[in-house]
Design a protein around this motif. Sequence first.
Motif, PDB file in Angstrom:
ATOM      1  N   UNK B  32      54.939 -15.205  53.996  1.00  0.00           N
ATOM      2  CA  UNK B  32      54.115 -15.597  52.830  1.00  0.00           C
ATOM      3  C   UNK B  32      54.810 -16.569  51.877  1.00  0.00           C
ATOM      4  N   UNK B 269      59.397  -6.365  52.526  1.00  0.00           N
ATOM      5  CA  UNK B 269      57.957  -6.212  52.739  1.00  0.00           C
ATOM      6  C   UNK B 269      57.210  -6.190  51.411  1.00  0.00           C
ATOM      7  N   UNK B 270      57.688  -5.394  50.476  1.00  0.00           N
ATOM      8  CA  UNK B 270      57.020  -5.277  49.170  1.00  0.00           C
ATOM      9  C   UNK B 270      56.969  -6.638  48.470  1.00  0.00           C
ATOM     10  N   UNK B 272      57.127  -9.587  49.715  1.00  0.00           N
ATOM     11  CA  UNK B 272      56.191 -10.498  50.399  1.00  0.00           C
ATOM     12  C   UNK B 272      54.740 -10.099  50.163  1.00  0.00           C
ATOM     13  N   UNK B 273      54.482  -8.796  50.082  1.00  0.00           N
ATOM     14  CA  UNK B 273      53.122  -8.346  49.772  1.00  0.00           C
ATOM     15  C   UNK B 273      52.697  -8.845  48.403  1.00  0.00           C
ATOM     16  N   UNK B 274      53.647  -8.790  47.459  1.00  0.00           N
ATOM     17  CA  UNK B 274      53.355  -9.281  46.102  1.00  0.00           C
ATOM     18  C   UNK B 274      53.127 -10.795  46.119  1.00  0.00           C
ATOM     19  N   UNK B 276      51.988 -12.615  48.577  1.00  0.00           N
ATOM     20  CA  UNK B 276      50.694 -12.888  49.202  1.00  0.00           C
ATOM     21  C   UNK B 276      49.538 -12.562  48.249  1.00  0.00           C
ATOM     22  N   UNK B 277      49.659 -11.399  47.599  1.00  0.00           N
ATOM     23  CA  UNK B 277      48.540 -10.917  46.784  1.00  0.00           C
ATOM     24  C   UNK B 277      48.405 -11.661  45.459  1.00  0.00           C
TER      25      UNK B 277
END
Lengths: 281, 281
Positions: B32, B269-270, B272-274, B276-277
């Motif tokens: 991301x 992971x966290x 990258x999740x942030x 992306x979101x």
Amino acid sequence: MRRLSFFLLFVLLVVTSVKAQEQQRPGQQPAPETGEKFKIGMAGYSFVKLNDLDKSLATMQRVDVHYLCIKDFHLPFKSTDAEIAAFHAKLKEKGVTGYAVGPIYMKTEADIDNAFEYAKRVGVKLIVGVPNYELLPYVDKKVKEYGFNYAIHLHGPDIKLYPDAEDVWNNVKDLDPRIGMCLDIGHDTRNGKDPVADLKKYHTRVFDVHIKDVTGNTKLGYSLEIGRGVIDFPAFVKMLRKVGYTGVCSLEHEKDMADPFMGIAESIGYFRGVIEATKKK
Amino acid sequence: MRRLSFFLLFVLLVVTSVKAQEQQRPGQQPAPETGEKFKIGMAGYSFVKLNDLDKSLATMQRVDVHYLCIKDFHLPFKSTDAEIAAFHAKLKEKGVTGYAVGPIYMKTEADIDNAFEYAKRVGVKLIVGVPNYELLPYVDKKVKEYGFNYAIHLHGPDIKLYPDAEDVWNNVKDLDPRIGMCLDIGHDTRNGKDPVADLKKYHTRVFDVHIKDVTGNTKLGYSLEIGRGVIDFPAFVKMLRKVGYTGVCSLEHEKDMADPFMGIAESIGYFRGVIEATKKK
């Protein structure tokens, strides 16, 4: 003697002060999904190649996940009541609740009978199952008898049964409302569908969710860490909130299954990062 | 003989068809942060207890991270040019770039001389350092001589040197603009500061970032997986974008350091999740 007393007093003071300091230390924050209606869990299948309950539970503890969908390699169908009690006690020790059983393939009425009896003895009210199509009326009868929810696991283009959410819906929409689906967002995508749109359409019959990511929207797409594939997780999490999903989103991790630890952690981390970043503040 | 030919032809056909199918399979998506100005990396210190370059690089490969801030236990200060070349070759094999050296503590002018010469021989243009305050004029002189960026690592309330971003800023603001900070968002928080506000205020002198989470905003707060502490990562990522940060956000993972794999994966992971979101679509 006096020296010894002083020494003991000193030790006592040190221990007390260390304890006090530990107590003051702020701890870990609640997980980002704590404030949500839905929960995060693990599909027991993720651990099939480990086949080691202790390692599975230790892994769940490390990622702070507390709901497990029980697979039979962890708790065989023929377990005695004492074995089931011991299993639950072990889970409880690790802060884990077994919230459902399955997926269980059911090719005969006897398979269905066994599955419902197993679920009853295990003490859960949700079965994730894959019944042959022609057995659906029998499932309907059993659901009425036991009062359980029955979530049909959809499996994409790999097998002939229940390729996607639409197929499950069409097969169950006229049956008891307690028969619905375990929405596997990876397999739904691999069958060319949009799991976000499908969650919206079919949410009244979504009783369980398998979260994972996949590399493509055809049979060639394969499962990997959440965030590395084509599924739009921010949109999916927003839809979970929008439809008010109250069940569990269980990670079914299918990559590096003999050494799944980092993949599980990355996936859970990513999903939680998305939850946190999409919260309305 | 004819049979053998047929058999070989058959094998060839099977191999070709398998290869073709593999080629058609869609692969992993770009990370991301690929579309961002900033990068994700690892602070070599995360691997201090492993002290095993191969395992460190394998871990980075598993989490798809390609930038490493080089610590001296991976590449000693006294390494010969041949050893440095071999080190870079090994990183390259794993798709990793060593983008900086440090953190390096510098208590004398000789330490500073050595660090700059080391960085030059390693071939990087960024040093993460902790110079005694009185040596800052000498750092200024060396920065002018070598043309490197010098990022002072801030370390919260644990040590007397550079507790937070404000302290670094006040000490460097009148020096060469190439002297700035490695903004350690965990330690900044542990010194009672807001790393999001500090990134906004001081971004012109932020040359490196250490990402991590911490449980509290005092000395008692300790470091743990990203997402489990008190730092507001969605706000931080949005600020990285707003100020146009072009450097690396390196995970400095300081929990379970003898077995850091799951914690590193969850944190990456966290984050990258942030990312992306919080992207604007």
